[in-house]
Scaffold this motif. Structure first.
Motif, PDB file in Angstrom:
ATOM      1  N   LEU A 159       3.268   7.467  11.449  1.00 31.20           N
ATOM      2  CA  LEU A 159       2.221   7.686  10.447  1.00 31.20           C
ATOM      3  C   LEU A 159       2.041   9.170  10.189  1.00 31.20           C
ATOM      4  O   LEU A 159       2.294   9.993  11.072  1.00 31.20           O
ATOM      5  N   ARG A 160       1.592   9.496   8.991  1.00 33.53           N
ATOM      6  CA  ARG A 160       1.297  10.891   8.669  1.00 33.53           C
ATOM      7  C   ARG A 160      -0.148  11.002   8.192  1.00 33.53           C
ATOM      8  O   ARG A 160      -0.580  10.217   7.331  1.00 33.53           O
ATOM      9  N   ASN A 161      -0.850  11.964   8.734  1.00 29.88           N
ATOM     10  CA  ASN A 161      -2.222  12.238   8.345  1.00 29.88           C
ATOM     11  C   ASN A 161      -2.177  13.069   7.062  1.00 29.88           C
ATOM     12  O   ASN A 161      -1.647  14.177   7.045  1.00 29.88           O
ATOM     13  N   LEU A 162      -2.743  12.532   5.988  1.00 30.96           N
ATOM     14  CA  LEU A 162      -2.769  13.247   4.707  1.00 30.96           C
ATOM     15  C   LEU A 162      -4.005  14.108   4.561  1.00 30.96           C
ATOM     16  O   LEU A 162      -4.163  14.805   3.564  1.00 30.96           O
ATOM     17  N   GLY A 163      -4.902  14.034   5.533  1.00 32.84           N
ATOM     18  CA  GLY A 163      -6.135  14.801   5.466  1.00 32.84           C
ATOM     19  C   GLY A 163      -7.179  14.092   4.632  1.00 32.84           C
ATOM     20  O   GLY A 163      -7.088  12.911   4.356  1.00 32.84           O
ATOM     21  N   ALA A 204       0.852  -1.200   0.000  1.00 33.20           N
ATOM     22  CA  ALA A 204       0.000   0.000   0.000  1.00 33.20           C
ATOM     23  C   ALA A 204       0.882   1.243   0.000  1.00 33.20           C
ATOM     24  O   ALA A 204       2.054   1.188   0.373  1.00 33.20           O
ATOM     25  N   THR A 205       0.305   2.359  -0.431  1.00 28.08           N
ATOM     26  CA  THR A 205       0.983   3.651  -0.334  1.00 28.08           C
ATOM     27  C   THR A 205       0.290   4.559   0.673  1.00 28.08           C
ATOM     28  O   THR A 205       0.920   5.414   1.262  1.00 28.08           O
ATOM     29  N   HIS A 206      -1.009   4.389   0.877  1.00 32.43           N
ATOM     30  CA  HIS A 206      -1.753   5.055   1.951  1.00 32.43           C
ATOM     31  C   HIS A 206      -3.108   4.375   2.093  1.00 32.43           C
ATOM     32  O   HIS A 206      -3.521   3.620   1.228  1.00 32.43           O
ATOM     33  N   PHE A 207      -3.740   4.619   3.240  1.00 33.67           N
ATOM     34  CA  PHE A 207      -4.997   3.928   3.510  1.00 33.67           C
ATOM     35  C   PHE A 207      -5.981   4.847   4.200  1.00 33.67           C
ATOM     36  O   PHE A 207      -5.607   5.846   4.806  1.00 33.67           O
ATOM     37  N   ALA A 208      -7.245   4.490   4.096  1.00 31.30           N
ATOM     38  CA  ALA A 208      -8.317   5.293   4.674  1.00 31.30           C
ATOM     39  C   ALA A 208      -8.482   4.943   6.144  1.00 31.30           C
ATOM     40  O   ALA A 208      -8.607   3.781   6.502  1.00 31.30           O
ATOM     41  N   TRP A 233      -6.858  10.137   5.486  1.00 33.37           N
ATOM     42  CA  TRP A 233      -5.969   9.221   4.791  1.00 33.37           C
ATOM     43  C   TRP A 233      -4.646   9.225   5.527  1.00 33.37           C
ATOM     44  O   TRP A 233      -4.170  10.280   5.936  1.00 33.37           O
ATOM     45  N   LEU A 234      -4.055   8.039   5.692  1.00 34.31           N
ATOM     46  CA  LEU A 234      -2.808   7.900   6.437  1.00 34.31           C
ATOM     47  C   LEU A 234      -1.734   7.267   5.564  1.00 34.31           C
ATOM     48  O   LEU A 234      -2.030   6.408   4.734  1.00 34.31           O
TER      49      LEU A 234
END
Length: 183
Positions: free
Chosen positions: A178-182, A93-97, A103-104
């Protein structure tokens, strides 16, 4: 637990990141939703390789819906699969909900892997393991669970170690990584 995830990388990049042979997989990247197809990495005598699978394994007896997430690793329905290394996989994965519109991602790993299991029934399929949730500060998540994200040093162990050792990997990923992508 993710209702959807992204894998925004082509198969050859996924193979390089996870130490697997892409075997000519044609994945070009995109969103993965339940019952959709995506590549997973399986181990084997010939080495790790990328193979396409459908997200969602057939349900247990009396179940009605495909199972996208494995929550109870002690369940008799899952323990046989988990004990056999040939049925464990890495789910790239590259990011997930997260919950809501969050999105993280894992900034230190542009392509990372969830711990997963796969089955070959009528349709080759996979499910993602989950554990207690530890979302980063500022995320809108109220989820009690999150996917099991593996550190690269643990990919081989997840695919090849005896279950007594591998089950220690079923743990929350550090929220600070983890980073919150908004939304």
């Amino acid at each position: 637990m993710p209702r959807t995830y992204h894998l925004d990388a082509p198969a050859d990049a996924i193979g390089r990141a996870l130490g697997a042979d892409a075997q000519g997989d044609v994945w070009q990247g995109g969103t993965v939703v339940p019952t959709g197809y995506a590549p997973v990495v399986i181990g084997g005598k010939e080495g790790a390789r990328l193979v396409p699978r459908q997200w969602g394994v057939p349900p247990p007896p009396r179940g009605e819906h495909v199972v996208t997430h494995v929550r109870n690793i002690g369940s008799p329905f899952w323990i046989g699969t988990l004990r056999h290394t040939e049925f464990r996989c890495l789910v790239p994965a590259t990011h997930f909900a997260g919950s809501g519109k969050t999105w993280l991602a894992v900034p230190s790993m542009p392509i990372f892997a969830f711990a997963g299991i796969w089955r070959d029934s009528e349709v080759p399929s996979f499910a993602i393991l989950t554990t207690e949730g530890r979302m980063p500060v500022g995320s809108e998540s109220s989820s009690a669970t999150m996917p099991v994200i593996l550190h690269p040093r643990d990919y081989r162990a997840w695919l090849h170690q005896d279950w007594k050792q591998a089950q220690r990997l079923v743990a929350p990923f550090p929220a600070q990584l983890l980073r919150n992508l908004g939304g």
